[in-house]
Motif scaffolding. Structure first.
Motif, PDB file in Angstrom:
ATOM      1  N   LEU A   1      -0.542  41.525 -54.370  1.00  0.00           N
ATOM      2  CA  LEU A   1      -1.997  41.559 -54.504  1.00  0.00           C
ATOM      3  C   LEU A   1      -2.714  41.392 -53.160  1.00  0.00           C
ATOM      4  CD1 LEU A   1      -2.417  39.539 -57.811  1.00  0.00           C
ATOM      5  CD2 LEU A   1      -2.707  41.999 -57.482  1.00  0.00           C
ATOM      6  N   PHE A   2      -1.968  40.985 -52.140  1.00  0.00           N
ATOM      7  CA  PHE A   2      -2.534  40.819 -50.810  1.00  0.00           C
ATOM      8  C   PHE A   2      -2.330  42.042 -49.922  1.00  0.00           C
ATOM      9  CE2 PHE A   2      -2.223  36.538 -52.299  1.00  0.00           C
ATOM     10  CZ  PHE A   2      -3.277  35.880 -51.692  1.00  0.00           C
ATOM     11  N   ASP A   3      -1.687  43.091 -50.436  1.00  0.00           N
ATOM     12  CA  ASP A   3      -1.340  44.240 -49.597  1.00  0.00           C
ATOM     13  C   ASP A   3      -2.526  44.801 -48.818  1.00  0.00           C
ATOM     14  OD1 ASP A   3       1.292  43.986 -50.317  1.00  0.00           O
ATOM     15  OD2 ASP A   3       1.308  45.721 -51.677  1.00  0.00           O
ATOM     16  N   GLU A   4      -3.616  45.116 -49.495  1.00  0.00           N
ATOM     17  CA  GLU A   4      -4.771  45.701 -48.807  1.00  0.00           C
ATOM     18  C   GLU A   4      -5.395  44.712 -47.832  1.00  0.00           C
ATOM     19  OE1 GLU A   4      -7.655  48.121 -50.970  1.00  0.00           O
ATOM     20  OE2 GLU A   4      -6.270  48.050 -52.675  1.00  0.00           O
ATOM     21  N   ALA A   5      -5.548  43.478 -48.240  1.00  0.00           N
ATOM     22  CA  ALA A   5      -6.116  42.461 -47.360  1.00  0.00           C
ATOM     23  C   ALA A   5      -5.210  42.236 -46.151  1.00  0.00           C
ATOM     24  CB  ALA A   5      -6.332  41.166 -48.121  1.00  0.00           C
ATOM     25  N   ASN A   6      -3.900  42.235 -46.362  1.00  0.00           N
ATOM     26  CA  ASN A   6      -2.961  42.068 -45.253  1.00  0.00           C
ATOM     27  C   ASN A   6      -3.073  43.211 -44.242  1.00  0.00           C
ATOM     28  OD1 ASN A   6      -1.905  39.628 -46.101  1.00  0.00           O
ATOM     29  ND2 ASN A   6      -0.183  40.557 -47.185  1.00  0.00           N
ATOM     30  N   GLN A   7      -3.286  44.427 -44.736  1.00  0.00           N
ATOM     31  CA  GLN A   7      -3.465  45.567 -43.829  1.00  0.00           C
ATOM     32  C   GLN A   7      -4.693  45.371 -42.951  1.00  0.00           C
ATOM     33  OE1 GLN A   7      -3.455  49.150 -46.213  1.00  0.00           O
ATOM     34  NE2 GLN A   7      -1.384  48.754 -46.972  1.00  0.00           N
ATOM     35  N   LYS A   8      -5.769  44.867 -43.530  1.00  0.00           N
ATOM     36  CA  LYS A   8      -6.986  44.612 -42.759  1.00  0.00           C
ATOM     37  C   LYS A   8      -6.750  43.535 -41.706  1.00  0.00           C
ATOM     38  CE  LYS A   8     -10.805  46.007 -45.605  1.00  0.00           C
ATOM     39  NZ  LYS A   8     -12.066  45.603 -46.190  1.00  0.00           N
ATOM     40  N   ILE A   9      -6.054  42.487 -42.091  1.00  0.00           N
ATOM     41  CA  ILE A   9      -5.772  41.399 -41.152  1.00  0.00           C
ATOM     42  C   ILE A   9      -4.873  41.893 -40.024  1.00  0.00           C
ATOM     43  CG2 ILE A   9      -4.514  39.212 -40.938  1.00  0.00           C
ATOM     44  CD1 ILE A   9      -5.701  38.427 -43.630  1.00  0.00           C
ATOM     45  N   GLU A  10      -3.873  42.684 -40.382  1.00  0.00           N
ATOM     46  CA  GLU A  10      -2.969  43.233 -39.382  1.00  0.00           C
ATOM     47  C   GLU A  10      -3.709  44.148 -38.406  1.00  0.00           C
ATOM     48  OE1 GLU A  10       1.763  43.992 -39.876  1.00  0.00           O
ATOM     49  OE2 GLU A  10       0.434  44.945 -41.318  1.00  0.00           O
ATOM     50  N   ALA A  11      -4.685  44.904 -38.922  1.00  0.00           N
ATOM     51  CA  ALA A  11      -5.488  45.791 -38.066  1.00  0.00           C
ATOM     52  C   ALA A  11      -6.298  44.993 -37.045  1.00  0.00           C
ATOM     53  CB  ALA A  11      -6.402  46.663 -38.920  1.00  0.00           C
ATOM     54  N   LEU A  12      -6.548  43.726 -37.330  1.00  0.00           N
ATOM     55  CA  LEU A  12      -7.261  42.852 -36.394  1.00  0.00           C
ATOM     56  C   LEU A  12      -6.314  42.240 -35.365  1.00  0.00           C
ATOM     57  CD1 LEU A  12      -9.525  40.935 -38.949  1.00  0.00           C
ATOM     58  CD2 LEU A  12     -10.223  42.770 -37.391  1.00  0.00           C
ATOM     59  N   GLY A  13      -5.026  42.556 -35.491  1.00  0.00           N
ATOM     60  CA  GLY A  13      -4.040  42.017 -34.561  1.00  0.00           C
ATOM     61  C   GLY A  13      -3.508  40.654 -34.978  1.00  0.00           C
ATOM     62  N   VAL A  14      -3.693  40.303 -36.245  1.00  0.00           N
ATOM     63  CA  VAL A  14      -3.240  39.008 -36.757  1.00  0.00           C
ATOM     64  C   VAL A  14      -2.062  39.231 -37.692  1.00  0.00           C
ATOM     65  CG1 VAL A  14      -3.911  36.986 -38.125  1.00  0.00           C
ATOM     66  CG2 VAL A  14      -5.586  38.067 -36.608  1.00  0.00           C
TER      67      VAL A  14
ATOM     68  N   PRO B   1      -0.106  38.823 -40.839  1.00  0.00           N
ATOM     69  CA  PRO B   1      -0.584  38.429 -42.164  1.00  0.00           C
ATOM     70  C   PRO B   1       0.369  37.475 -42.896  1.00  0.00           C
ATOM     71  CG  PRO B   1       0.319  40.625 -42.284  1.00  0.00           C
ATOM     72  CD  PRO B   1       0.406  40.201 -40.846  1.00  0.00           C
ATOM     73  N   ASP B   2       0.756  36.406 -42.222  1.00  0.00           N
ATOM     74  CA  ASP B   2       1.584  35.382 -42.860  1.00  0.00           C
ATOM     75  C   ASP B   2       0.708  34.159 -43.132  1.00  0.00           C
ATOM     76  OD1 ASP B   2       1.240  34.203 -40.362  1.00  0.00           O
ATOM     77  OD2 ASP B   2       3.352  34.316 -39.802  1.00  0.00           O
ATOM     78  N   GLY B   3       1.298  33.069 -43.535  1.00  0.00           N
ATOM     79  CA  GLY B   3       0.521  31.872 -43.848  1.00  0.00           C
ATOM     80  C   GLY B   3      -0.325  31.396 -42.675  1.00  0.00           C
ATOM     81  N   TYR B   4       0.254  31.420 -41.479  1.00  0.00           N
ATOM     82  CA  TYR B   4      -0.484  30.962 -40.295  1.00  0.00           C
ATOM     83  C   TYR B   4      -1.626  31.912 -39.947  1.00  0.00           C
ATOM     84  CZ  TYR B   4       3.651  28.016 -39.781  1.00  0.00           C
ATOM     85  OH  TYR B   4       4.658  27.129 -40.008  1.00  0.00           O
ATOM     86  N   GLY B   5      -1.362  33.212 -40.046  1.00  0.00           N
ATOM     87  CA  GLY B   5      -2.407  34.191 -39.767  1.00  0.00           C
ATOM     88  C   GLY B   5      -3.560  34.058 -40.736  1.00  0.00           C
ATOM     89  N   TRP B   6      -3.228  33.898 -42.017  1.00  0.00           N
ATOM     90  CA  TRP B   6      -4.271  33.709 -43.023  1.00  0.00           C
ATOM     91  C   TRP B   6      -5.054  32.429 -42.745  1.00  0.00           C
ATOM     92  CZ3 TRP B   6      -6.760  36.213 -46.824  1.00  0.00           C
ATOM     93  CH2 TRP B   6      -6.282  37.481 -47.168  1.00  0.00           C
TER      94      TRP B   6
ATOM     95  N   GLU C   1       4.944  29.758 -42.717  1.00  0.00           N
ATOM     96  CA  GLU C   1       4.973  31.215 -42.621  1.00  0.00           C
ATOM     97  C   GLU C   1       4.813  31.887 -43.988  1.00  0.00           C
ATOM     98  OE1 GLU C   1       8.020  34.650 -41.073  1.00  0.00           O
ATOM     99  OE2 GLU C   1       7.962  32.760 -39.977  1.00  0.00           O
ATOM    100  N   ASP C   2       5.474  31.348 -45.007  1.00  0.00           N
ATOM    101  CA  ASP C   2       5.472  31.963 -46.333  1.00  0.00           C
ATOM    102  C   ASP C   2       4.306  31.569 -47.221  1.00  0.00           C
ATOM    103  OD1 ASP C   2       7.827  33.289 -45.731  1.00  0.00           O
ATOM    104  OD2 ASP C   2       9.083  31.689 -46.541  1.00  0.00           O
ATOM    105  N   ALA C   3       3.540  30.560 -46.840  1.00  0.00           N
ATOM    106  CA  ALA C   3       2.455  30.083 -47.705  1.00  0.00           C
ATOM    107  C   ALA C   3       1.295  29.540 -46.880  1.00  0.00           C
ATOM    108  CB  ALA C   3       2.963  28.994 -48.637  1.00  0.00           C
ATOM    109  N   CYS C   4       0.107  29.906 -47.289  1.00  0.00           N
ATOM    110  CA  CYS C   4      -1.095  29.336 -46.703  1.00  0.00           C
ATOM    111  C   CYS C   4      -1.566  28.231 -47.643  1.00  0.00           C
ATOM    112  CB  CYS C   4      -2.186  30.399 -46.537  1.00  0.00           C
ATOM    113  SG  CYS C   4      -3.678  29.759 -45.743  1.00  0.00           S
ATOM    114  N   VAL C   5      -1.714  27.043 -47.098  1.00  0.00           N
ATOM    115  CA  VAL C   5      -2.149  25.886 -47.870  1.00  0.00           C
ATOM    116  C   VAL C   5      -3.320  25.253 -47.128  1.00  0.00           C
ATOM    117  CG1 VAL C   5      -1.476  23.653 -48.845  1.00  0.00           C
ATOM    118  CG2 VAL C   5       0.230  25.475 -48.616  1.00  0.00           C
TER     119      VAL C   5
END
Length: 134
Positions: free
Chosen positions: A61-74, A76-81, A107-111
């Motif tokens: 469910l995060f695929d599209e949002a992760n693509q946007k974050i990755e496009a910003l150079g971040v 898209p793991d827990g730390y990036g989020w 890395e695997d979870a944003c808390v």
């Protein structure tokens, strides 16, 4: 799913529920998990209720949002989020920025957790918007 359709419905007796069960979880925001935890201490200070939001950025469910974050150079793991959330909150809700705690992120979870229901509600809507508004 629209944000307007998601009701913030915390039991009025949340303190009693958490006192009896140590925690209360709400999965209505899936893939975001809201947990209210009792008996927390932070930097030597007792916190009656901590309000935590947790998610795994690898969820499909995060695929599209992760693509946007990755496009910003971040990454898209827990730390990036965590960095993206902190940046968005600092920009749009600066009064909340110092309350955010990301100590359990990996890395695997944003808390992220805060100390009040009001702050958590704002935080939930911020994260929900990041995940669902494309």
């Amino acid at each position: 799913m629209q944000i307007a359709k998601l009701d913030w419905a915390i039991p009025k007796n949340i303190s009693e529920i958490v006192a009896a069960e140590e925690m209360w979880e709400d999965e209505r925001w899936s893939p975001l998990l809201l947990t209210v935890i009792g008996g927390t201490s932070y930097k030597g200070r007792d916190i009656p209720l901590s309000w935590q939001i947790e998610f795994e950025p690898s969820d499909e469910l995060f695929d599209e949002a992760n693509q946007k974050i990755e496009a910003l150079g971040v990454e898209p793991d827990g730390y990036g989020w965590a960095n993206v959330i902190a940046s968005v909150v600092a920009k749009y809700h600066p009064e909340l920025a110092d309350e955010l705690q990301f100590g359990d992120t990996e890395e695997d979870a944003c808390v992220v957790w805060v100390e009040s229901e009001e702050s958590c509600q704002t935080l939930m809507y911020v994260i929900w918007s990041l995940v669902h508004d494309h």
